[in-house]
Design a protein around this motif. Structure first.
Motif, PDB file in Angstrom:
ATOM      1  N   ALA A 145       0.833  -1.200   0.000  1.00  0.00           N
ATOM      2  CA  ALA A 145       0.000   0.000   0.000  1.00  0.00           C
ATOM      3  C   ALA A 145       0.873   1.257   0.000  1.00  0.00           C
ATOM      4  CB  ALA A 145      -0.927   0.000   1.212  1.00  0.00           C
ATOM      5  N   LYS A 146       2.014   1.195   0.708  1.00  0.00           N
ATOM      6  CA  LYS A 146       2.942   2.328   0.715  1.00  0.00           C
ATOM      7  C   LYS A 146       3.523   2.575  -0.679  1.00  0.00           C
ATOM      8  CE  LYS A 146       4.425   2.025   5.551  1.00  0.00           C
ATOM      9  NZ  LYS A 146       5.561   1.772   6.477  1.00  0.00           N
ATOM     10  N   GLN A 147       3.532   1.515  -1.481  1.00  0.00           N
ATOM     11  CA  GLN A 147       4.011   1.623  -2.862  1.00  0.00           C
ATOM     12  C   GLN A 147       2.851   1.869  -3.831  1.00  0.00           C
ATOM     13  OE1 GLN A 147       7.332   1.724  -3.259  1.00  0.00           O
ATOM     14  NE2 GLN A 147       7.395   1.434  -1.031  1.00  0.00           N
ATOM     15  N   LYS A 148       1.709   2.243  -3.252  1.00  0.00           N
ATOM     16  CA  LYS A 148       0.506   2.585  -4.023  1.00  0.00           C
ATOM     17  C   LYS A 148      -0.003   1.418  -4.876  1.00  0.00           C
ATOM     18  CE  LYS A 148       1.743   7.483  -4.236  1.00  0.00           C
ATOM     19  NZ  LYS A 148       0.947   7.799  -3.046  1.00  0.00           N
ATOM     20  N   GLN A 149       0.029   0.237  -4.276  1.00  0.00           N
ATOM     21  CA  GLN A 149      -0.484  -0.932  -4.965  1.00  0.00           C
ATOM     22  C   GLN A 149      -1.237  -1.880  -4.050  1.00  0.00           C
ATOM     23  OE1 GLN A 149       3.135  -2.775  -6.991  1.00  0.00           O
ATOM     24  NE2 GLN A 149       3.916  -0.773  -6.502  1.00  0.00           N
TER      25      GLN A 149
END
Length: 358
Positions: A145-149
């Motif tokens: 999620a931190k990597q926008k996925q």
């Protein structure tokens, strides 16, 4: 009155004709850009094209509400192998197969299976256990999620690392004073062996590293050894069975995911699990075939004794506890995840050579 009747008949006929000429529903087409830096012939990429995509299409075809317009970009056309995580984050691709071993600092929880060697060689069991941990504990999903996925499923494309050498190896002490090629975390498997030095490299480098004498041994799995003809420069395989390791994860760009209809999200999520098991099964099949090819090509397989495996495992630092402590320090339940993972492997019939929780 006659005029009115004819008018009504004409109107009804026109309406029916119009309805018959119109589609019952309008199928919505959704574009999906799939990326991986590895070429289309790589097993997991090939199976994504030949298994994952057709299975998603089949599910969506049952209702006919949606249809995917797949645009597949592999082999560096959009990103290199190490660039998939960043590529999905930036929206260069909508769906990708992230090689997680390249991103230990950003995705530390993905190293769980690599940090627990000498437990299971069954790619299917390891893949399922890691995936269950990802669903039961939020750590893995939070990292993505931190990597926008969005995390869909893990992937195990190798059943176990083995040791390929120029000379016979029967125990850990045979590696004293030698150099061993590895890809990352697996280089920690030789820590504790006096005089043994790890040399980081990639699959495409190992042949030349062995051929030129830069290293004396290399850690890789049977299929890779067969593909790169390692038998020509390292004719001995020590069947140490370090264990299966998850190295791939199917992810979706966060913004793209939010834009998808629930029916499409469900199809992608369900098929990702099937793809996980499908790829793991193929990995097991290819491993056995590759072992036979190694012998047929003139290679010798040396079975490491249970006693030698235990001695090797005990020489190692407890990298599993180190892994757990690192997550604990970040406020994540590292120790709980470690225990839960090992319990899952035990429940599947695996017997750890060493208790990594102590």
């Amino acid at each position: 009155m006659l005029l009115t009747k004819k008018f009504v008949q004409h109107s009804v006929g026109f309406t029916l004709a119009s309805l018959l000429s119109m589609p019952v529903f309008a199928t919505q087409t959704i574009k999906a850009v799939v990326i991986d830096g590895y070429p289309a012939k790589a097993m997991w990429v090939h199976e994504f094209s030949e298994f994952f995509i057709p299975e998603v299409d089949k599910r969506l075809a049952k209702t006919g509400n949606y249809k995917m317009d797949w645009q597949q970009s592999y082999g560096g056309s959009i990103v290199k192998p190490k660039g998939v995580l960043e590529g999905i984050k930036l929206g260069l691709g909508d769906i990708g197969i992230v090689t997680t071993i390249f991103h230990n600092s950003k995705l530390p929880s993905q190293s769980l299976s690599a940090a627990t060697p000498f437990i299971s060689n069954d790619a299917r069991v390891v893949a399922k256990a890691v995936d269950e941990i990802a669903k039961e504990y939020p750590s893995m999903q939070k990292e993505f999620a931190k990597q926008k996925q969005v995390y869909l499923a893990t992937g195990v494309v190798l059943n176990t690392y083995q040791l390929y050498s120029k000379k016979p190896v029967h125990k850990a002490s045979d590696l004293q004073g030698t150099k061993i090629a590895g890809a990352g975390t697996n280089l920690r498997y030789i820590e504790g062996i006096d005089g043994a030095a790890g040399v980081r490299g990639g699959l495409t480098d190992f042949y030349n590293m062995l051929n030129t004498g830069l290293v004396d041994h290399a850690m890789l799995w049977p299929e890779a050894a067969s593909t790169f003809k390692v038998v020509e420069v390292a004719p001995y395989m020590a069947e140490i069975n370090f264990g299966a390791v998850n190295t791939k994860t199917v992810t979706v760009n966060q913004r793209y995911w939010k834009s998808l209809p629930d029916e499409v999200k469900t199809a992608l999520s369900d098929v990702a699990i099937e793809y996980r098991d499908h790829v793991a099964t193929i990995a097991m099949q290819r491993a056995e075939a590759s072992r036979q090819q190694f012998v047929e090509a003139g290679g010798t397989i040396i079975t490491i004794s249970p006693e030698a495996r235990k001695e090797w495992a005990e020489l190692m630092p407890n990298i599993a506890k180190e892994w757990a402590k690192t997550l604990n320090s970040r406020g994540e339940p590292g120790s709980e995840m470690l225990q839960a993972y090992i319990d899952k492997l035990k429940a599947s019939g695996a017997t750890p050579v060493r208790d990594w929780t102590k």
